[in-house]
Design a protein around this motif. Structure first.
Motif, PDB file in Angstrom:
ATOM      1  N   TYR A 112      15.255 -21.108  -1.496  1.00  0.00           N
ATOM      2  CA  TYR A 112      15.564 -22.353  -2.089  1.00  0.00           C
ATOM      3  C   TYR A 112      14.571 -23.406  -2.005  1.00  0.00           C
ATOM      4  CZ  TYR A 112      20.274 -20.825  -0.498  1.00  0.00           C
ATOM      5  OH  TYR A 112      21.456 -20.089  -0.083  1.00  0.00           O
ATOM      6  N   ALA A 113      13.274 -22.821  -1.979  1.00  0.00           N
ATOM      7  CA  ALA A 113      11.797 -23.513  -1.911  1.00  0.00           C
ATOM      8  C   ALA A 113      11.837 -24.324  -3.253  1.00  0.00           C
ATOM      9  CB  ALA A 113      10.649 -22.614  -1.306  1.00  0.00           C
ATOM     10  N   ALA A 114      12.049 -23.883  -4.314  1.00  0.00           N
ATOM     11  CA  ALA A 114      11.883 -24.704  -5.466  1.00  0.00           C
ATOM     12  C   ALA A 114      12.773 -25.642  -5.682  1.00  0.00           C
ATOM     13  CB  ALA A 114      11.959 -23.597  -6.705  1.00  0.00           C
TER      14      ALA A 114
ATOM     15  N   ARG B 273      15.434 -27.377   2.876  1.00  0.00           N
ATOM     16  CA  ARG B 273      14.469 -26.779   3.910  1.00  0.00           C
ATOM     17  C   ARG B 273      15.242 -25.649   4.564  1.00  0.00           C
ATOM     18  NH1 ARG B 273      13.014 -32.278   4.634  1.00  0.00           N
ATOM     19  NH2 ARG B 273      10.736 -32.497   4.264  1.00  0.00           N
ATOM     20  N   GLU B 274      16.515 -25.328   4.169  1.00  0.00           N
ATOM     21  CA  GLU B 274      17.303 -24.378   4.718  1.00  0.00           C
ATOM     22  C   GLU B 274      17.012 -23.005   4.300  1.00  0.00           C
ATOM     23  OE1 GLU B 274      19.823 -25.921   1.146  1.00  0.00           O
ATOM     24  OE2 GLU B 274      18.606 -26.894   2.937  1.00  0.00           O
ATOM     25  N   ALA B 275      17.297 -21.934   5.013  1.00  0.00           N
ATOM     26  CA  ALA B 275      17.161 -20.740   4.521  1.00  0.00           C
ATOM     27  C   ALA B 275      18.368 -19.908   4.043  1.00  0.00           C
ATOM     28  CB  ALA B 275      16.546 -19.840   5.727  1.00  0.00           C
ATOM     29  N   ALA B 276      18.335 -18.976   3.454  1.00  0.00           N
ATOM     30  CA  ALA B 276      19.480 -18.148   2.740  1.00  0.00           C
ATOM     31  C   ALA B 276      19.550 -17.229   3.691  1.00  0.00           C
ATOM     32  CB  ALA B 276      19.139 -17.520   1.697  1.00  0.00           C
ATOM     33  N   LEU B 277      20.792 -17.060   4.454  1.00  0.00           N
ATOM     34  CA  LEU B 277      21.431 -16.011   5.349  1.00  0.00           C
ATOM     35  C   LEU B 277      22.280 -15.145   4.588  1.00  0.00           C
ATOM     36  CD1 LEU B 277      22.208 -18.087   8.308  1.00  0.00           C
ATOM     37  CD2 LEU B 277      20.137 -17.284   7.795  1.00  0.00           C
ATOM     38  N   PHE B 278      21.970 -13.829   4.974  1.00  0.00           N
ATOM     39  CA  PHE B 278      22.791 -12.577   4.339  1.00  0.00           C
ATOM     40  C   PHE B 278      23.544 -11.860   5.147  1.00  0.00           C
ATOM     41  CE2 PHE B 278      18.969 -13.204   1.788  1.00  0.00           C
ATOM     42  CZ  PHE B 278      19.111 -13.397   0.658  1.00  0.00           C
ATOM     43  N   TRP B 279      25.131 -11.871   5.146  1.00  0.00           N
ATOM     44  CA  TRP B 279      25.914 -11.535   5.999  1.00  0.00           C
ATOM     45  C   TRP B 279      26.442 -10.296   5.328  1.00  0.00           C
ATOM     46  CZ3 TRP B 279      26.832 -13.797  10.557  1.00  0.00           C
ATOM     47  CH2 TRP B 279      26.400 -14.992  10.694  1.00  0.00           C
ATOM     48  N   TYR B 280      26.888  -9.334   6.126  1.00  0.00           N
ATOM     49  CA  TYR B 280      27.261  -8.057   5.904  1.00  0.00           C
ATOM     50  C   TYR B 280      28.663  -7.556   6.607  1.00  0.00           C
ATOM     51  CZ  TYR B 280      22.932  -7.498   3.502  1.00  0.00           C
ATOM     52  OH  TYR B 280      21.879  -7.698   2.672  1.00  0.00           O
ATOM     53  N   LEU B 281      29.547  -7.204   5.994  1.00  0.00           N
ATOM     54  CA  LEU B 281      30.953  -6.544   6.469  1.00  0.00           C
ATOM     55  C   LEU B 281      31.044  -5.276   5.896  1.00  0.00           C
ATOM     56  CD1 LEU B 281      33.440  -7.072   8.365  1.00  0.00           C
ATOM     57  CD2 LEU B 281      34.690  -7.723   6.453  1.00  0.00           C
ATOM     58  N   PHE B 282      30.858  -3.897   6.829  1.00  0.00           N
ATOM     59  CA  PHE B 282      30.946  -2.905   6.309  1.00  0.00           C
ATOM     60  C   PHE B 282      32.433  -2.423   6.471  1.00  0.00           C
ATOM     61  CE2 PHE B 282      26.690  -3.130   7.984  1.00  0.00           C
ATOM     62  CZ  PHE B 282      25.831  -2.990   6.737  1.00  0.00           C
ATOM     63  N   LEU B 283      32.965  -1.542   5.244  1.00  0.00           N
ATOM     64  CA  LEU B 283      34.222  -1.238   5.139  1.00  0.00           C
ATOM     65  C   LEU B 283      34.234   0.471   5.631  1.00  0.00           C
ATOM     66  CD1 LEU B 283      35.358  -3.244   2.116  1.00  0.00           C
ATOM     67  CD2 LEU B 283      35.635  -3.930   4.571  1.00  0.00           C
TER      68      LEU B 283
END
Length: 68
Positions: free
Chosen positions: A46-48, A53-63
């Motif tokens: 999101y820097a542009a 100032r927040e970061a992107a968080l990547f969440w995973y749910l494995f099936l």
């Protein structure tokens, strides 16, 4: 979320990945309670955007079982 996971299972998807902003604490807590695992972040995504100032968080749910 139940419907999304049901749909992913119907498609035989191995899992679900989603992204949220680090300042969205309610969403982060929901995903964690639901069983998602925090798999990474991107502090520049999101820097542009002005005044972001927040970061992107990547969440995973494995099936299915996944070797890590």
């Amino acid at each position: 979320m139940d419907r999304a996971i049901g749909w992913a299972r119907e498609l035989d998807a191995r899992g679900i990945r989603l992204e949220t902003q680090s300042n969205n604490v309610a969403a982060c807590r929901f995903y964690k309670r639901y069983g998602f695992e925090l798999g990474g972040y991107d502090k520049y995504l999101y820097a542009a955007l002005e005044q972001r100032r927040e970061a992107a968080l990547f969440w995973y749910l494995f099936l299915t079982a996944v070797e890590v």
